[in-house]
Structure formats: structure tokens, C-alpha cells
Enzyme design. Structure first.
Site, PDB file in Angstrom:
ATOM      1  N   SER A  98     -44.736  20.115  23.122  1.00 53.66           N
ATOM      2  CA  SER A  98     -43.912  20.230  22.147  1.00 53.66           C
ATOM      3  C   SER A  98     -45.299  19.726  20.791  1.00 53.66           C
ATOM      4  O   SER A  98     -46.172  21.241  21.376  1.00 53.66           O
ATOM      5  CB  SER A  98     -43.132  18.670  22.495  1.00 53.66           C
ATOM      6  OG  SER A  98     -42.767  18.828  20.712  1.00 53.66           O
ATOM      7  N   ASP A 222     -33.247  24.928  22.789  1.00 54.26           N
ATOM      8  CA  ASP A 222     -33.908  23.474  22.115  1.00 54.26           C
ATOM      9  C   ASP A 222     -33.772  23.807  21.093  1.00 54.26           C
ATOM     10  O   ASP A 222     -33.660  24.326  20.470  1.00 54.26           O
ATOM     11  CB  ASP A 222     -35.612  23.951  22.404  1.00 54.26           C
ATOM     12  CG  ASP A 222     -36.743  22.854  22.026  1.00 54.26           C
ATOM     13  OD1 ASP A 222     -36.006  22.062  20.990  1.00 54.26           O
ATOM     14  OD2 ASP A 222     -37.519  23.213  22.776  1.00 54.26           O
ATOM     15  N   HIS A 250     -34.949  20.747  25.014  1.00 50.77           N
ATOM     16  CA  HIS A 250     -35.948  20.358  24.789  1.00 50.77           C
ATOM     17  C   HIS A 250     -37.486  19.980  25.896  1.00 50.77           C
ATOM     18  O   HIS A 250     -38.111  20.480  25.944  1.00 50.77           O
ATOM     19  CB  HIS A 250     -36.656  19.153  23.689  1.00 50.77           C
ATOM     20  CG  HIS A 250     -38.173  19.811  22.672  1.00 50.77           C
ATOM     21  ND1 HIS A 250     -38.955  20.332  22.486  1.00 50.77           N
ATOM     22  CD2 HIS A 250     -38.331  18.385  22.446  1.00 50.77           C
ATOM     23  CE1 HIS A 250     -39.885  19.969  21.738  1.00 50.77           C
ATOM     24  NE2 HIS A 250     -39.731  18.453  22.126  1.00 50.77           N
TER      25      HIS A 250
END
Length: 270
Positions: A98, A222, A250
Site C-alpha cells: 500500500s 481491493d 487489500h
């Protein structure tokens, strides 16, 4: 083994270093708003296979110092460079999830991939987490602004709501509480500052500078960093391979942790 590395005067970041004598090194950069502990289910297993696993808590998060400033990608990638130099790392795999993936990408461009032999990106927030006039992918700007406002108004509720969309697979309430607690360990100001960085910075140029083999793992479900961004990364990074995780959101590192660990090890050994 845990210790602190000084990255600026009066600013130290926490580093977890497992299996220092491992045959190959992986440096993990966590996502917002967690810490290196998000990679617990990698650290449990990968050292058994001979890997040295290094987790860095970004400034403002986990056990690192929490200064009021320094949350742009340049400074955060410089913090990584300080750790790399302090530990005299070379020929390692840089792995980022991320926002950690965005920081890894900036590191590759700003520090010319110093010491990195391979790059692994997990749901990386790049080249832009938010939609822009010339980039129709990502989140709406208003969604990020809501996260910032929520951080200042009721950070625990914001974190709980964010945690609810993090994983695709069912997780227990106990596990959800654990992830929530990791977010609470961050400072409110650093939590908001990173979200502001998403609005301010892009990594289009950075992607084109990457020369090392790159693995891209992205969950097709996600809701935080849309799967489309993984496709864009594959298009922009020369020597890259995208592996869609069909049963992940995610948090691919937990949604499909066994497959995640297998794909990461396979990539490193290629």
C-alpha cells in the site's frame, strides 16, 4: 532482534530484524496506518526457509518516533535509505504494501534502487491513489478527505471503518481488534499527514525508473487501492509481473497468506 536507527536529529525508526544470518534479505515496508507487525504471518514462516526478514516501522507509526513533520515520500524513502546504510544491506528484495509500496517506488527512483536486487509491490498506492484529471483510476479525492476529517474528528471510528473494508476473506473479531490496535499505535497527526501525501504526490515518473525484476501482487477485490492500479504498475514498470489474487482484498498477505508467501519466495528464488 529489534533496534532503533537514527534517520534525522532526534528522530529514530524502529527496525525488526529476524534471522540476521539468513541467505537472502527481504525489507518490508508496511501500509497505512499499521506497522511492521502486519507482516506477522510472513515473519512466522519465511525465516524457516532461510530468509532474513527486516520490518521497518515508518516514522509516526508502530514503535518509531512520531515527529510532527516528514511525511512526504521523499523523506520517508530517505528514512529507508538510512536503515539500509546503517545495516549495510545489499542485494535485497524491497517489499512494500500500500503506502509502503509507494515509498518503495520513490526509493527506487530517488536512491536509484540502492542495494535492491528485486522489488515486490503489494497493493501499492501508485502511481496515484486518487483520481486526477489525466488519471481516471483510484479513489475519489473526497474519500481521502473524509479519512482525514475522520482522523481529526474520531480516529478510532475512522480506523474501525477502514478495517471493515481491508480484507475480503472472513476474519475473526479478535483479529479485527488486533488490526485496529495496530492503527491506534500511530499518532493522529502522522495518520492524517500520510493521507494528505496521497492527495499531494504522484509516482508516474518514478515507475519508469525501475530496472529490477518486479513482482506485483494485488487482490481483485481491493476496496482501498483498486486492482486497476496494479495493472497500471505492470504497464509502467519494464520488467514486472502482476499476479491477481482472486480471493483477496487489500490485505493479500493475510487473505491468502499461504499463496502470498509461496509467490514471494518463488519470485525471490527465480
Amino acid at each position: 532482534m529489534g533496534y532503533y536507527v537514527s534517520v534525522e536529529p532526534n528522530v529514530k525508526v524502529y527496525v525488526e530484524d529476524l534471522n540476521p544470518k539468513g541467505k537472502k534479505t527481504i525489507v518490508f515496508l508496511h501500509g497505512w496506518p499499521g506497522s511492521h507487525k502486519l507482516f506477522e504471518y510472513q515473519f512466522d514462516q519465511l525465516p524457516k526457509h532461510g530468509y532474513r526478514c527486516i520490518g521497518i516501522d515508518m516514522r509516526g507509526f508502530g514503535d518509531s518516533d512520531k515527529p510532527y513533520e516528514g511525511y512526504g515520500y521523499d523523506r520517508l524513502s530517505d528514512d529507508v535509505r538510512c536503515v539500509v546504510d546503517a545495516l549495510k544491506l545489499h542485494d535485497f528484495t524491497l517489499a512494500g504494501h500500500s503506502t509502503g509500496g509507494a515509498i518503495a517506488i520513490r526509493y527506487m527512483a530517488r536512491h536509484r534502487g540502492h542495494g535492491v536486487s528485486k522489488l515486490a509491490l503489494f497493493a501499492a498506492a501508485a502511481p496515484s491513489l486518487v483520481k486526477r484529471p489525466n488519471f481516471p483510476y483510484g479513489l475519489e479525492k473526497e474519500e481521502v478527505i473524509k479519512l482525514i476529517q475522520g482522523t481529526y474528528a474520531d480516529r478510532p471510528k475512522m480506523l474501525r471503518d477502514f478495517g471493515d473494508i481491508f480484507f475480503f476473506q472472513h476474519i475473526t473479531q479478535a483479529f479485527s481488534d488486533w488490526v485496529f490496535d495496530l492503527g491506534l499505535q500511530a499518532a493522529g497527526w502522522s495518520t492524517a499527514a500520510i493521507a494528505k501525501t496521497w492527495l499531494a504526490e504522484v509516482l508516474f515518473y518514478d515507475l519508469g525508473t525501475i530496472e529490477v525484476p518486479t513482482l506485483i501482487i494485488h487482490g481483485i477485490h481491493d476496496k482501498v487501492v483498486p486492482f486497476t492500479l496494479g495493472k497500471v504498475q505492470e504497464q509502467c514498470i519494464k520488467n514486472s509481473k502482476l499476479i491477481p489474487f482472486k480471493f483477496s482484498g487489500h490485505g493479500t498477505f493475510y487473505d491468502q497468506k499461504d499463496k502470498f508467501n509461496e509467490e514471494l519466495m518463488k519470485f525471490i528464488e527465480e
